[in-house]
Design a protein around this motif. Sequence first.
Motif, PDB file in Angstrom:
ATOM      1  N   ILE A   1       0.837  -1.203   0.000  1.00  0.00           N
ATOM      2  CA  ILE A   1       0.000   0.000   0.000  1.00  0.00           C
ATOM      3  C   ILE A   1       0.870   1.250   0.000  1.00  0.00           C
ATOM      4  N   ARG A   2       0.282   2.346  -0.437  1.00  0.00           N
ATOM      5  CA  ARG A   2       0.956   3.637  -0.294  1.00  0.00           C
ATOM      6  C   ARG A   2       0.846   4.011   1.183  1.00  0.00           C
ATOM      7  N   LEU A   3       1.929   4.517   1.747  1.00  0.00           N
ATOM      8  CA  LEU A   3       1.934   4.854   3.165  1.00  0.00           C
ATOM      9  C   LEU A   3       0.910   5.944   3.436  1.00  0.00           C
ATOM     10  N   GLY A   4       0.021   5.674   4.360  1.00  0.00           N
ATOM     11  CA  GLY A   4      -1.006   6.643   4.731  1.00  0.00           C
ATOM     12  C   GLY A   4      -0.698   7.242   6.083  1.00  0.00           C
ATOM     13  N   THR A   5      -1.750   7.507   6.804  1.00  0.00           N
ATOM     14  CA  THR A   5      -1.617   8.106   8.127  1.00  0.00           C
ATOM     15  C   THR A   5      -1.055   7.093   9.113  1.00  0.00           C
TER      16      THR A   5
ATOM     17  N   LEU B   1      19.831   4.378   8.105  1.00  0.00           N
ATOM     18  CA  LEU B   1      19.931   5.215   6.909  1.00  0.00           C
ATOM     19  C   LEU B   1      19.355   6.592   7.219  1.00  0.00           C
ATOM     20  N   ALA B   2      19.770   7.562   6.436  1.00  0.00           N
ATOM     21  CA  ALA B   2      19.247   8.913   6.611  1.00  0.00           C
ATOM     22  C   ALA B   2      17.739   8.904   6.386  1.00  0.00           C
ATOM     23  N   PRO B   3      17.013   9.687   7.180  1.00  0.00           N
ATOM     24  CA  PRO B   3      15.567   9.720   6.967  1.00  0.00           C
ATOM     25  C   PRO B   3      15.228  10.326   5.621  1.00  0.00           C
ATOM     26  N   ARG B   4      14.144   9.883   5.072  1.00  0.00           N
ATOM     27  CA  ARG B   4      13.665  10.430   3.810  1.00  0.00           C
ATOM     28  C   ARG B   4      13.129  11.837   4.070  1.00  0.00           C
ATOM     29  N   GLN B   5      13.437  12.750   3.180  1.00  0.00           N
ATOM     30  CA  GLN B   5      13.003  14.138   3.363  1.00  0.00           C
ATOM     31  C   GLN B   5      11.493  14.243   3.492  1.00  0.00           C
ATOM     32  N   ASP B   6      10.816  13.478   2.709  1.00  0.00           N
ATOM     33  CA  ASP B   6       9.361  13.555   2.685  1.00  0.00           C
ATOM     34  C   ASP B   6       8.819  12.135   2.553  1.00  0.00           C
ATOM     35  N   ARG B   7       7.965  11.755   3.462  1.00  0.00           N
ATOM     36  CA  ARG B   7       7.420  10.392   3.394  1.00  0.00           C
ATOM     37  C   ARG B   7       6.373  10.239   2.305  1.00  0.00           C
ATOM     38  N   ALA B   8       5.928  11.358   1.744  1.00  0.00           N
ATOM     39  CA  ALA B   8       4.942  11.265   0.661  1.00  0.00           C
ATOM     40  C   ALA B   8       5.546  10.414  -0.452  1.00  0.00           C
ATOM     41  N   GLY B   9       4.806   9.464  -0.898  1.00  0.00           N
ATOM     42  CA  GLY B   9       5.294   8.579  -1.950  1.00  0.00           C
ATOM     43  C   GLY B   9       5.914   7.308  -1.407  1.00  0.00           C
ATOM     44  N   SER B  10       6.161   7.260  -0.082  1.00  0.00           N
ATOM     45  CA  SER B  10       6.694   6.028   0.499  1.00  0.00           C
ATOM     46  C   SER B  10       5.643   4.922   0.388  1.00  0.00           C
ATOM     47  N   MET B  11       6.129   3.734   0.340  1.00  0.00           N
ATOM     48  CA  MET B  11       5.261   2.572   0.223  1.00  0.00           C
ATOM     49  C   MET B  11       5.396   1.718   1.483  1.00  0.00           C
ATOM     50  N   CYS B  12       4.445   0.849   1.664  1.00  0.00           N
ATOM     51  CA  CYS B  12       4.435  -0.008   2.840  1.00  0.00           C
ATOM     52  C   CYS B  12       4.133  -1.443   2.388  1.00  0.00           C
ATOM     53  N   VAL B  13       5.024  -2.331   2.730  1.00  0.00           N
ATOM     54  CA  VAL B  13       4.835  -3.747   2.418  1.00  0.00           C
ATOM     55  C   VAL B  13       4.367  -4.422   3.705  1.00  0.00           C
ATOM     56  N   VAL B  14       3.153  -4.930   3.684  1.00  0.00           N
ATOM     57  CA  VAL B  14       2.571  -5.528   4.887  1.00  0.00           C
ATOM     58  C   VAL B  14       2.904  -7.017   4.901  1.00  0.00           C
TER      59      VAL B  14
ATOM     60  N   GLY C   1       3.860  -3.374   8.911  1.00  0.00           N
ATOM     61  CA  GLY C   1       4.076  -2.658   7.661  1.00  0.00           C
ATOM     62  C   GLY C   1       5.525  -2.213   7.572  1.00  0.00           C
ATOM     63  N   LEU C   2       6.214  -2.682   6.562  1.00  0.00           N
ATOM     64  CA  LEU C   2       7.617  -2.307   6.366  1.00  0.00           C
ATOM     65  C   LEU C   2       7.641  -1.102   5.427  1.00  0.00           C
ATOM     66  N   ILE C   3       8.043   0.049   5.947  1.00  0.00           N
ATOM     67  CA  ILE C   3       8.054   1.266   5.142  1.00  0.00           C
ATOM     68  C   ILE C   3       9.310   1.276   4.279  1.00  0.00           C
ATOM     69  N   VAL C   4       9.113   1.362   2.993  1.00  0.00           N
ATOM     70  CA  VAL C   4      10.219   1.384   2.030  1.00  0.00           C
ATOM     71  C   VAL C   4      10.052   2.597   1.118  1.00  0.00           C
ATOM     72  N   ASP C   5      11.106   2.890   0.362  1.00  0.00           N
ATOM     73  CA  ASP C   5      11.052   4.059  -0.523  1.00  0.00           C
ATOM     74  C   ASP C   5      10.156   3.813  -1.729  1.00  0.00           C
ATOM     75  N   ASP C   6      10.262   2.613  -2.262  1.00  0.00           N
ATOM     76  CA  ASP C   6       9.500   2.311  -3.465  1.00  0.00           C
ATOM     77  C   ASP C   6       9.319   0.800  -3.595  1.00  0.00           C
ATOM     78  N   VAL C   7       8.318   0.411  -4.328  1.00  0.00           N
ATOM     79  CA  VAL C   7       8.059  -1.006  -4.608  1.00  0.00           C
ATOM     80  C   VAL C   7       8.114  -1.193  -6.117  1.00  0.00           C
ATOM     81  N   GLY C   8       8.777  -2.242  -6.537  1.00  0.00           N
ATOM     82  CA  GLY C   8       8.894  -2.524  -7.968  1.00  0.00           C
ATOM     83  C   GLY C   8       7.947  -3.621  -8.391  1.00  0.00           C
ATOM     84  N   ASP C   9       8.491  -4.589  -9.058  1.00  0.00           N
ATOM     85  CA  ASP C   9       7.703  -5.670  -9.627  1.00  0.00           C
ATOM     86  C   ASP C   9       7.819  -6.937  -8.784  1.00  0.00           C
ATOM     87  N   VAL C  10       7.011  -7.914  -9.154  1.00  0.00           N
ATOM     88  CA  VAL C  10       7.182  -9.273  -8.657  1.00  0.00           C
ATOM     89  C   VAL C  10       7.982 -10.007  -9.726  1.00  0.00           C
ATOM     90  N   ILE C  11       9.090 -10.611  -9.305  1.00  0.00           N
ATOM     91  CA  ILE C  11       9.944 -11.291 -10.278  1.00  0.00           C
ATOM     92  C   ILE C  11      10.088 -12.761  -9.923  1.00  0.00           C
TER      93      ILE C  11
END
Length: 145
Positions: free
Chosen positions: A27-31, A64-77, A86-96
């Motif tokens: 999911i996209r990171l929400g509140t 790691l350095a904190p992300r400047q803005d969490r907007a756009g962060s993703m969460c892998v549950v 929920g593991l907060i990550v910078d981005d999610v790619g594909d299933v390979i």
Amino acid sequence: MIPAKLVTVVLGGQLLGIDVARVQDVIRLGTVSPVPLAPRWIAGVMNLRGRIVTAIDLRARFGLAPRQDRAGSMCVVVEHQGEPYGLIVDDVGDVIDVDPEQIEPNPPTLDRRWQQVSDGIVKLDVLMVLASVRAIMDADLAAAA
């Protein structure tokens, strides 16, 4: 057991692969509501369709350095010991798809932070750490105890 399919995620520029069988949702990171007195890598809790999910800031977890803005962060549950996280990550790619022959042991030069949670390296065009959800969660929960 070597997973056959991985969800690819990016964290601090590092490509990670998470066994798709461990992933319940992406999911996209929400509140996220902070939890008083929690370790700094616990970002808080969030409501995911009526379930309370503990959000773990993997950037903080790995120093790691904190992300400047969490907007756009993703969460892998993922689920660990019967609880959703929920593991907060910078981005999610594909299933390979992964062939076991693509996986090698961790090289000694791999950053210690990644070695602690890596089940190996997947040979792709770039280096991808095969992330162990169990190792991530066990280390996190042990540190919180």
